[in-house]
Write a protein that holds these residues in place. Structure first.
Motif, PDB file in Angstrom:
ATOM      1  N   LEU A  33      43.066  53.750  45.208  1.00  0.00           N
ATOM      2  CA  LEU A  33      43.995  53.001  44.362  1.00  0.00           C
ATOM      3  C   LEU A  33      43.894  53.426  42.902  1.00  0.00           C
ATOM      4  CD1 LEU A  33      43.414  49.406  45.819  1.00  0.00           C
ATOM      5  CD2 LEU A  33      45.515  50.758  46.023  1.00  0.00           C
ATOM      6  N   ALA A  34      45.035  53.524  42.259  1.00  0.00           N
ATOM      7  CA  ALA A  34      45.081  53.786  40.826  1.00  0.00           C
ATOM      8  C   ALA A  34      45.660  52.555  40.138  1.00  0.00           C
ATOM      9  CB  ALA A  34      45.934  55.018  40.533  1.00  0.00           C
ATOM     10  N   ARG A  61      52.588  48.658  46.474  1.00  0.00           N
ATOM     11  CA  ARG A  61      53.920  48.044  46.566  1.00  0.00           C
ATOM     12  C   ARG A  61      53.847  46.554  46.233  1.00  0.00           C
ATOM     13  NH1 ARG A  61      59.031  48.260  48.697  1.00  0.00           N
ATOM     14  NH2 ARG A  61      59.754  46.410  49.807  1.00  0.00           N
ATOM     15  N   ALA A  62      52.850  45.856  46.786  1.00  0.00           N
ATOM     16  CA  ALA A  62      52.688  44.429  46.507  1.00  0.00           C
ATOM     17  C   ALA A  62      52.397  44.196  45.026  1.00  0.00           C
ATOM     18  CB  ALA A  62      51.560  43.861  47.369  1.00  0.00           C
ATOM     19  N   PHE A  63      51.560  45.046  44.443  1.00  0.00           N
ATOM     20  CA  PHE A  63      51.213  44.930  43.027  1.00  0.00           C
ATOM     21  C   PHE A  63      52.464  45.044  42.157  1.00  0.00           C
ATOM     22  CE2 PHE A  63      49.853  46.680  38.954  1.00  0.00           C
ATOM     23  CZ  PHE A  63      48.736  45.900  38.637  1.00  0.00           C
ATOM     24  N   ALA A  64      53.313  46.029  42.455  1.00  0.00           N
ATOM     25  CA  ALA A  64      54.532  46.234  41.673  1.00  0.00           C
ATOM     26  C   ALA A  64      55.517  45.090  41.885  1.00  0.00           C
ATOM     27  CB  ALA A  64      55.173  47.564  42.055  1.00  0.00           C
ATOM     28  N   LEU A  65      55.661  44.643  43.125  1.00  0.00           N
ATOM     29  CA  LEU A  65      56.598  43.559  43.428  1.00  0.00           C
ATOM     30  C   LEU A  65      56.199  42.270  42.719  1.00  0.00           C
ATOM     31  CD1 LEU A  65      59.032  42.697  45.227  1.00  0.00           C
ATOM     32  CD2 LEU A  65      57.371  42.095  46.991  1.00  0.00           C
ATOM     33  N   ALA A 122      48.514  41.384  37.401  1.00  0.00           N
ATOM     34  CA  ALA A 122      47.621  41.875  36.359  1.00  0.00           C
ATOM     35  C   ALA A 122      46.433  42.618  36.941  1.00  0.00           C
ATOM     36  CB  ALA A 122      47.129  40.700  35.516  1.00  0.00           C
ATOM     37  N   GLU A 123      46.088  42.303  38.204  1.00  0.00           N
ATOM     38  CA  GLU A 123      44.855  42.827  38.769  1.00  0.00           C
ATOM     39  C   GLU A 123      44.913  42.720  40.292  1.00  0.00           C
ATOM     40  OE1 GLU A 123      40.074  42.141  37.876  1.00  0.00           O
ATOM     41  OE2 GLU A 123      41.469  40.465  37.604  1.00  0.00           O
ATOM     42  N   VAL A 124      44.156  43.592  40.953  1.00  0.00           N
ATOM     43  CA  VAL A 124      43.955  43.512  42.400  1.00  0.00           C
ATOM     44  C   VAL A 124      42.495  43.170  42.661  1.00  0.00           C
ATOM     45  CG1 VAL A 124      44.070  44.708  44.615  1.00  0.00           C
ATOM     46  CG2 VAL A 124      45.735  45.243  42.845  1.00  0.00           C
ATOM     47  N   LEU A 125      42.265  42.173  43.500  1.00  0.00           N
ATOM     48  CA  LEU A 125      40.924  41.853  43.954  1.00  0.00           C
ATOM     49  C   LEU A 125      40.796  42.388  45.375  1.00  0.00           C
ATOM     50  CD1 LEU A 125      40.488  38.200  42.633  1.00  0.00           C
ATOM     51  CD2 LEU A 125      40.046  40.364  41.465  1.00  0.00           C
ATOM     52  N   VAL A 126      39.886  43.326  45.580  1.00  0.00           N
ATOM     53  CA  VAL A 126      39.743  44.010  46.863  1.00  0.00           C
ATOM     54  C   VAL A 126      38.425  43.590  47.503  1.00  0.00           C
ATOM     55  CG1 VAL A 126      39.803  46.237  48.045  1.00  0.00           C
ATOM     56  CG2 VAL A 126      40.954  45.971  45.843  1.00  0.00           C
TER      57      VAL A 126
END
Length: 255
Positions: free
Chosen positions: A233-234, A209-213, A217-221
């Motif tokens: 995660l996809a 949800r945060a990524f879409a909002l 470009a990328e998620v750092l986990v």
């Protein structure tokens, strides 16, 4: 070369790394971690780094990010005074701007210093990118950072372990499960898998949800549960080992 000790005192563990301001980002000479109850063990580790640092002819610098409360701060302060007398100690805090990151919290000082450090680390690792920073530990924090380094804010939710424990503690017939199981495909056909599917889906759903909002470009986990959450995660992502420590290093290198 300026010797640098980085300390990340989180909700469960105290992590540390020895490096220098001249070293590449995240390049540790030594590192380690202990549970809060085992903090006394750090004395032997930190006493051992004092001699090499002094022998290099450089003053020891220490940066500590502590979100574990006053008692842990006092413990770390006492250990540093005993093991590294004369070291310049900075208690890292959230400020309006540092190391290329602008703190967009309504009250900048209210932002957890670990989240601010993680944002600095993310900006250093992904310059010019809009990113989501997901730090999956005792709590999971999910924060948004713009391409030009503005920290917008984010979300805080219980981590995987807390979610699993809350179900076991507050329901009559649901078991305590391990968080490191394999996520079942589709709908779970037994209670343990149903709980695991639920808590992992909650974590992944909040990040997605945060990524879409943010149109990131990328998620750092990062964080102790990052492997389990990342597998659910996809999204385009990178797993980073202790992004808080990376951020402390980047802050030290920036001056």
């Amino acid at each position: 070369m300026s010797a640098l000790l980085l300390v990340d005192a989180g909700n469960t563990r105290i992590k540390w790394a020895l490096t220098s301001t001249e070293a590449s980002l995240g390049a540790w000479t030594r590192d380690g971690a202990v549970m809060h109850a085992d903090a006394a063990q750090l004395a032997a580790e930190w006493a051992g780094i004092a001699a090499p640092a002094a022998g290099a002819g450089a003053a020891m610098r220490v940066i500590v990010a502590n979100v574990a409360g006053a008692a842990i701060r006092d413990t770390i302060a006492a250990l540093l005074a005993r093991c590294l007398p004369g070291a310049a100690v900075e208690w890292f805090a959230s400020v309006p701007q540092r190391a290329g990151v602008a703190n967009g919290y309504r009250n900048p000082g209210q932002l957890g210093c670990d989240r601010f450090a993680a944002a600095i680390g993310a900006h250093a690792l992904a310059p010019g990118k809009a990113v989501i920073v997901a730090n999956c530990g005792t709590a999971t924090t999910i924060d948004a950072l713009t391409a030009d380094g503005r920290f917008l804010g984010g979300m805080i939710l219980p981590g995987l372990g807390l979610m699993a424990s809350a179900l076991a503690r507050n329901t009559a017939q649901l078991p305590q499960i391990a968080q490191d199981g394999k996520l079942p495909a589709g709908f779970a056909d037994n209670t343990d898998d149903a709980i695991l599917s639920g808590i992992l889906s909650a974590q992944a759903g909040a990040i997605e949800r945060a990524f879409a909002l943010h149109r990131a470009a990328e998620v750092l986990v990062s964080g102790g549960a990052s492997a389990y959450v990342a597998a659910a995660l996809a999204l385009p992502l990178r797993r980073i080992d202790n992004i808080v420590m990376i951020g402390l290093h980047a802050a030290a290198r920036a001056g």
